[in-house]
Design an enzyme around this catalytic site. Sequence first.
Site, mmCIF file in Angstrom:
data_model
loop_
_atom_site.group_PDB
_atom_site.id
_atom_site.type_symbol
_atom_site.label_atom_id
_atom_site.label_comp_id
_atom_site.label_asym_id
_atom_site.label_seq_id
_atom_site.Cartn_x
_atom_site.Cartn_y
_atom_site.Cartn_z
ATOM 1 N N GLN A 3 0.832 -1.220 0.000
ATOM 2 C CA GLN A 3 0.000 0.000 0.000
ATOM 3 C C GLN A 3 0.863 1.266 0.000
ATOM 4 O O GLN A 3 0.480 2.289 0.561
ATOM 5 C CB GLN A 3 -0.943 -0.012 1.207
ATOM 6 C CG GLN A 3 -2.163 -0.914 1.034
ATOM 7 C CD GLN A 3 -3.053 -0.477 -0.122
ATOM 8 O OE1 GLN A 3 -3.117 0.707 -0.470
ATOM 9 N NE2 GLN A 3 -3.749 -1.416 -0.724
ATOM 10 N N SER A 4 2.007 1.200 -0.630
ATOM 11 C CA SER A 4 2.929 2.337 -0.632
ATOM 12 C C SER A 4 2.319 3.578 -1.299
ATOM 13 O O SER A 4 1.924 3.538 -2.469
ATOM 14 C CB SER A 4 4.202 1.936 -1.370
ATOM 15 O OG SER A 4 4.991 3.073 -1.635
ATOM 16 N N ASN A 5 2.282 4.668 -0.549
ATOM 17 C CA ASN A 5 1.845 5.945 -1.125
ATOM 18 C C ASN A 5 2.887 6.451 -2.118
ATOM 19 O O ASN A 5 2.557 7.070 -3.122
ATOM 20 C CB ASN A 5 1.689 6.994 -0.016
ATOM 21 C CG ASN A 5 0.638 6.599 0.995
ATOM 22 O OD1 ASN A 5 -0.506 6.339 0.637
ATOM 23 N ND2 ASN A 5 1.013 6.543 2.270
ATOM 24 N N ALA A 35 4.940 4.608 -4.002
ATOM 25 C CA ALA A 35 4.879 3.863 -5.259
ATOM 26 C C ALA A 35 3.721 4.385 -6.114
ATOM 27 O O ALA A 35 3.874 4.600 -7.324
ATOM 28 C CB ALA A 35 4.719 2.370 -4.977
#
Length: 327
Positions: A72-74, A76
Site C-alpha cells: 500500500q505504498s503511497n 509507489a
Amino acid sequence: MEIPKFIKIANLPTKIEKLERLSKELGKNIYIKRDDQTGSEVSGNKIRKLEFAVKEAIDNNSDYLITCGGIQSNHARATAAVAAKLGMGSYLVLRGKEDNEIEGNLFLDKILGANIKFVTPEEYKNHRKEIMENIKLELGKKGHRAYIIPEGASNGIGSFGYYKAMEEILKQEEELGIKFDAIAMAVGSGGTYAGLYYGNYINENLAKIYGINVCDNSEFFKNRVLELLEEMSQYTNVKIPVNKENINIIDGYVGLGYALSQKEEIEFIQSLAKLEGIVLDPVYTGKAMYGLVEEIKKGNFKEHNNILFIHTGGLFGWSGEQIGLVK
Ligand SMILES: *Cc1c(COP(=O)(O)O)cnc(C)c1O
C-alpha cells in the site's frame, strides 16, 4: 545556496490551518499543513520529493521510473502517477502478495498502468536493490532507460522536496503572522525530516523539528537522517554541523508495527475527524498525531506554544483491516 533543479507537479503552497478545538483542549496552538492536498493522484508528501528525483531522471534521458515500497505504498502510487503524467513507464517492486484484495494504492497503481513485481518481505528486506537493478537491465534490453528511485524517494536528491517545503513554511509564517516553534511529522524513511531539518538550519530558523517514527526505532532514524543530510550537502557543498543529539525522533508510537493498527489509534483518528473535519491515515499521520498529542499531554512540549503538524497524506492507504476497527 544553490539547490538542485525540480519539475513542478504538486499543488503548492499547501494550506496551513489552525485546529481550533484541539488547540483549546491541549492549551497550545496546533496548526496543520495540508500536504495531503498536494494533488489527487499524486497526493501526499512523496510528490515534493519526486519533483526533484524525477527532474534528475528526465535530465538523464530516462523513460522509466523504478521504485519500491509496501503493497500500500503511497510513494509507489505517486511515482506511478507522475510517470503516467509525464508519458514515462513505471515499474514497482512491492512487498506483499498479488492475491491480497486489490484496493487503495494498489488499485490506483493498476489503473495508472504501473508494472508491478510482488516480492516476499524477505526478498524486499535483503534484495530490493538487486531486484530493481535487474528490472533496469531487463528494460535496457528492450531499449528503455530506467531511473531507480529508492524507497520513499528518501535520498539526497528527494529530500530537497522538504528543504523547499521549509522555505514555503517560512513564507507562510510571514503571511499569517505566526512563528512556529515546533514542527512535527511522521517518519517512515526519513527524507521528509531530513529536508525540513536542512531547510530550518540553512535559513537560520529556530523551530525544533520533531519526527515520530512509525517503524524501526529512534536510533535507526537518527543515523538515517544524518546520512541523508550528508547526501544533501553533496549537492550544495554546504555541510551543516549536526550530530545525533540534534535529531529529535520520538519513539514509542509504532504500536503493533508498520501498517498495523490498534484500537486506540483508530479511535484517536476518528475522534479528531469528528472534532476538526480532518481525516488522518492509519499508517503514518494517525500514529504520528496520536504520538504528538500524547507527548503534549505528558508535558513534553512545555517549551512550545505554536506547533505545526505536517499532514503528509496517505488516505488511499486505508484498507479493510483498519477500516474493520472503525466503530
Ligand atoms: C512516506 C510517508 C511518510 C513518511 O515520510 P518519510 O519521508 O518517508 O519519512 C509520512 N506520511 C505518509 C502518508 C507517507 O506516505
